[in-house]
Write a protein that holds these residues in place. Structure first.
Motif, PDB file in Angstrom:
ATOM      1  N   ILE A   1      66.591   6.180 -16.314  1.00  0.00           N
ATOM      2  CA  ILE A   1      67.185   6.786 -15.598  1.00  0.00           C
ATOM      3  C   ILE A   1      68.873   6.621 -15.803  1.00  0.00           C
ATOM      4  CG2 ILE A   1      68.093   6.713 -13.093  1.00  0.00           C
ATOM      5  CD1 ILE A   1      65.241   6.072 -12.319  1.00  0.00           C
ATOM      6  N   LEU A   2      68.894   5.407 -16.245  1.00  0.00           N
ATOM      7  CA  LEU A   2      70.134   5.151 -16.526  1.00  0.00           C
ATOM      8  C   LEU A   2      70.849   5.665 -18.070  1.00  0.00           C
ATOM      9  CD1 LEU A   2      70.113   1.046 -16.114  1.00  0.00           C
ATOM     10  CD2 LEU A   2      71.565   2.663 -14.987  1.00  0.00           C
ATOM     11  N   ARG A   3      69.983   5.877 -18.812  1.00  0.00           N
ATOM     12  CA  ARG A   3      70.360   6.776 -20.046  1.00  0.00           C
ATOM     13  C   ARG A   3      70.610   8.189 -19.924  1.00  0.00           C
ATOM     14  NH1 ARG A   3      65.934   3.990 -24.540  1.00  0.00           N
ATOM     15  NH2 ARG A   3      66.921   2.127 -24.439  1.00  0.00           N
ATOM     16  N   ALA A   4      69.673   8.669 -18.825  1.00  0.00           N
ATOM     17  CA  ALA A   4      69.960  10.040 -18.297  1.00  0.00           C
ATOM     18  C   ALA A   4      71.203  10.114 -17.735  1.00  0.00           C
ATOM     19  CB  ALA A   4      68.754  10.360 -17.446  1.00  0.00           C
ATOM     20  N   MET A   5      71.577   9.264 -16.708  1.00  0.00           N
ATOM     21  CA  MET A   5      72.879   9.285 -16.116  1.00  0.00           C
ATOM     22  C   MET A   5      74.076   9.309 -17.201  1.00  0.00           C
ATOM     23  SD  MET A   5      72.003   6.757 -12.573  1.00  0.00           S
ATOM     24  CE  MET A   5      73.688   6.521 -12.530  1.00  0.00           C
ATOM     25  N   ASP A   6      73.844   8.288 -17.831  1.00  0.00           N
ATOM     26  CA  ASP A   6      74.737   8.040 -19.079  1.00  0.00           C
ATOM     27  C   ASP A   6      75.131   9.564 -19.574  1.00  0.00           C
ATOM     28  OD1 ASP A   6      76.485   6.390 -20.438  1.00  0.00           O
ATOM     29  OD2 ASP A   6      75.612   6.802 -22.192  1.00  0.00           O
ATOM     30  N   ALA A   7      74.049   9.886 -20.285  1.00  0.00           N
ATOM     31  CA  ALA A   7      74.317  11.424 -20.591  1.00  0.00           C
ATOM     32  C   ALA A   7      74.996  12.483 -19.973  1.00  0.00           C
ATOM     33  CB  ALA A   7      72.847  11.976 -21.338  1.00  0.00           C
ATOM     34  N   GLN A   8      74.849  12.357 -18.662  1.00  0.00           N
ATOM     35  CA  GLN A   8      75.383  13.288 -17.888  1.00  0.00           C
ATOM     36  C   GLN A   8      76.540  12.980 -17.147  1.00  0.00           C
ATOM     37  OE1 GLN A   8      72.669  16.144 -18.884  1.00  0.00           O
ATOM     38  NE2 GLN A   8      74.335  16.539 -17.422  1.00  0.00           N
ATOM     39  N   GLY A   9      77.470  11.724 -17.589  1.00  0.00           N
ATOM     40  CA  GLY A   9      78.371  11.149 -16.796  1.00  0.00           C
ATOM     41  C   GLY A   9      78.342  10.809 -15.362  1.00  0.00           C
ATOM     42  N   VAL A  10      77.175  10.408 -15.000  1.00  0.00           N
ATOM     43  CA  VAL A  10      77.070   9.959 -13.664  1.00  0.00           C
ATOM     44  C   VAL A  10      77.035   8.476 -13.461  1.00  0.00           C
ATOM     45  CG1 VAL A  10      75.548  10.163 -11.494  1.00  0.00           C
ATOM     46  CG2 VAL A  10      75.475  12.104 -13.033  1.00  0.00           C
ATOM     47  N   ARG A  11      77.626   7.891 -12.577  1.00  0.00           N
ATOM     48  CA  ARG A  11      77.926   6.620 -12.713  1.00  0.00           C
ATOM     49  C   ARG A  11      77.146   5.543 -11.402  1.00  0.00           C
ATOM     50  NH1 ARG A  11      78.487   7.083 -17.047  1.00  0.00           N
ATOM     51  NH2 ARG A  11      80.080   7.284 -18.448  1.00  0.00           N
ATOM     52  N   ARG A  12      77.204   6.313 -10.178  1.00  0.00           N
ATOM     53  CA  ARG A  12      76.500   5.366  -9.231  1.00  0.00           C
ATOM     54  C   ARG A  12      75.246   5.320  -9.103  1.00  0.00           C
ATOM     55  NH1 ARG A  12      76.877   1.462  -6.526  1.00  0.00           N
ATOM     56  NH2 ARG A  12      77.371   1.122  -4.467  1.00  0.00           N
ATOM     57  N   VAL A  13      74.582   4.317  -8.850  1.00  0.00           N
ATOM     58  CA  VAL A  13      73.121   3.956  -8.773  1.00  0.00           C
ATOM     59  C   VAL A  13      72.961   3.104  -7.981  1.00  0.00           C
ATOM     60  CG1 VAL A  13      73.071   2.588 -11.105  1.00  0.00           C
ATOM     61  CG2 VAL A  13      70.996   3.654  -9.940  1.00  0.00           C
ATOM     62  N   VAL A  14      72.131   3.038  -6.873  1.00  0.00           N
ATOM     63  CA  VAL A  14      71.601   2.266  -6.108  1.00  0.00           C
ATOM     64  C   VAL A  14      69.993   1.849  -6.196  1.00  0.00           C
ATOM     65  CG1 VAL A  14      71.530   1.322  -3.692  1.00  0.00           C
ATOM     66  CG2 VAL A  14      73.386   2.484  -4.399  1.00  0.00           C
ATOM     67  N   VAL A  15      69.617   0.774  -6.419  1.00  0.00           N
ATOM     68  CA  VAL A  15      68.251   0.453  -6.594  1.00  0.00           C
ATOM     69  C   VAL A  15      67.727  -0.545  -5.635  1.00  0.00           C
ATOM     70  CG1 VAL A  15      68.359   0.824  -9.251  1.00  0.00           C
ATOM     71  CG2 VAL A  15      68.410  -1.653  -8.297  1.00  0.00           C
ATOM     72  N   VAL A  16      66.093  -0.307  -5.481  1.00  0.00           N
ATOM     73  CA  VAL A  16      65.667  -1.412  -4.587  1.00  0.00           C
ATOM     74  C   VAL A  16      65.069  -2.437  -5.440  1.00  0.00           C
ATOM     75  CG1 VAL A  16      63.409  -0.279  -4.416  1.00  0.00           C
ATOM     76  CG2 VAL A  16      64.035  -1.914  -2.773  1.00  0.00           C
ATOM     77  N   SER A  17      65.170  -3.755  -5.308  1.00  0.00           N
ATOM     78  CA  SER A  17      64.845  -4.919  -5.917  1.00  0.00           C
ATOM     79  C   SER A  17      64.044  -5.846  -5.084  1.00  0.00           C
ATOM     80  CB  SER A  17      65.881  -5.726  -6.718  1.00  0.00           C
ATOM     81  OG  SER A  17      65.595  -6.799  -7.507  1.00  0.00           O
ATOM     82  N   ALA A  18      64.354  -7.218  -5.117  1.00  0.00           N
ATOM     83  CA  ALA A  18      63.412  -8.002  -4.143  1.00  0.00           C
ATOM     84  C   ALA A  18      64.157  -9.305  -3.820  1.00  0.00           C
ATOM     85  CB  ALA A  18      62.097  -8.386  -4.757  1.00  0.00           C
ATOM     86  N   ALA A  19      64.036  -9.884  -2.946  1.00  0.00           N
ATOM     87  CA  ALA A  19      64.872 -10.932  -2.418  1.00  0.00           C
ATOM     88  C   ALA A  19      64.762 -12.268  -3.163  1.00  0.00           C
ATOM     89  CB  ALA A  19      64.385 -11.408  -0.928  1.00  0.00           C
ATOM     90  N   PRO A  20      63.324 -12.586  -3.838  1.00  0.00           N
ATOM     91  CA  PRO A  20      63.183 -13.788  -4.678  1.00  0.00           C
ATOM     92  C   PRO A  20      64.118 -13.832  -6.153  1.00  0.00           C
ATOM     93  CG  PRO A  20      61.049 -12.830  -3.806  1.00  0.00           C
ATOM     94  CD  PRO A  20      61.896 -11.748  -3.494  1.00  0.00           C
ATOM     95  N   LEU A  21      64.566 -12.461  -6.366  1.00  0.00           N
ATOM     96  CA  LEU A  21      65.609 -12.863  -7.398  1.00  0.00           C
ATOM     97  C   LEU A  21      67.007 -13.235  -7.110  1.00  0.00           C
ATOM     98  CD1 LEU A  21      63.522 -10.714  -8.621  1.00  0.00           C
ATOM     99  CD2 LEU A  21      65.330  -9.532  -9.714  1.00  0.00           C
ATOM    100  N   GLY A  22      67.325 -13.442  -5.797  1.00  0.00           N
ATOM    101  CA  GLY A  22      68.501 -13.977  -5.088  1.00  0.00           C
ATOM    102  C   GLY A  22      68.342 -15.417  -5.072  1.00  0.00           C
TER     103      GLY A  22
END
Length: 211
Positions: free
Chosen positions: A90-111
């Motif tokens: 997804i990030l590579r596709a965004m970069d190729a198209q000049g799109v910057r904003r992305v929001v993802v779901v992760s998980a609390a145990p990483l914090g």
């Protein structure tokens, strides 16, 4: 806004699509099987992608969009290893198209564990981290992909997900987790993700969410 949603047939992704349309956004839902998408709407576009690991094939799905939201993530240990490679594409596709904003779901145990977290909560979190270690390792690699990218990312970290309608009432902690935050409905995770999209203060930050 013009939004693209990955993982649109999952519990969180479906809610992002539904709430995004209700808020008046134009939404592109990226799915493997359109028949599984239960949401409809005049401002909805369905984009079928069978290979989420191919950035080139994903470029049309993100071209010209204001933001990308991803509900992609493992449902359990058997799906561990999914989030990081899909997010990389997804990030590579965004970069190729000049799109910057992305929001993802992760998980609390990483914090981090809140300093005033009750002992029972600390013990429970320790057990969860051990049992689901492959899942959290995958999500940690996903967040590393975000950090290395040039994207304006936000990672939303919920605890245990439950099926519950959106309330809009929950707690958030930037770069941390709410104290004694045990669970949150998928509808409210989607609500939190949509709320971060146009908040510049949350760019390149993680947000813990819980009831």
């Amino acid at each position: 806004m013009k939004l693209t949603v990955f993982g649109a047939t999952g519990g969180v992704g479906r809610e992002i699509v539904r709430q995004g349309l209700a808020a008046g956004h134009q939404v592109t839902a990226v799915v493997r099987d359109p028949a599984r998408l239960e949401v409809t709407g005049d401002r909805l576009e369905v984009f079928t992608a069978t290979a989420f690991d191919d950035p080139e094939s994903l470029r049309p799905a993100v071209a010209g969009r204001d933001a990308v939201l991803s509900g992609v993530g493992p449902r359990g240990r058997k799906d561990a290893g999914l989030a990081a490679p899909v997010t990389r594409s997804i990030l590579r596709a965004m970069d190729a198209q000049g799109v910057r904003r992305v929001v993802v779901v992760s998980a609390a145990p990483l914090g981090p564990v809140p300093r005033d977290e009750p002992l029972a909560g600390k013990l429970a979190l320790g057990v969860v981290r051990i049992v689901f270690k492959p899942v959290y390792d995958d999500l940690a690699r996903m967040e590393e992909e975000l950090a290395r990218s040039g994207a304006h990312w936000t990672s939303v970290r919920p605890p245990q997900l439950v099926d519950a309608p959106v309330t809009g009432v929950y707690r958030t902690v930037v770069d941390g987790n709410p104290r004694a935050g045990r669970r949150i409905g998928r509808g409210d995770v989607a609500h939190a993700m949509l709320a971060t999209v146009d908040d510049p203060a949350l760019v390149k930050r993680a947000v813990g969410v819980a009831y």
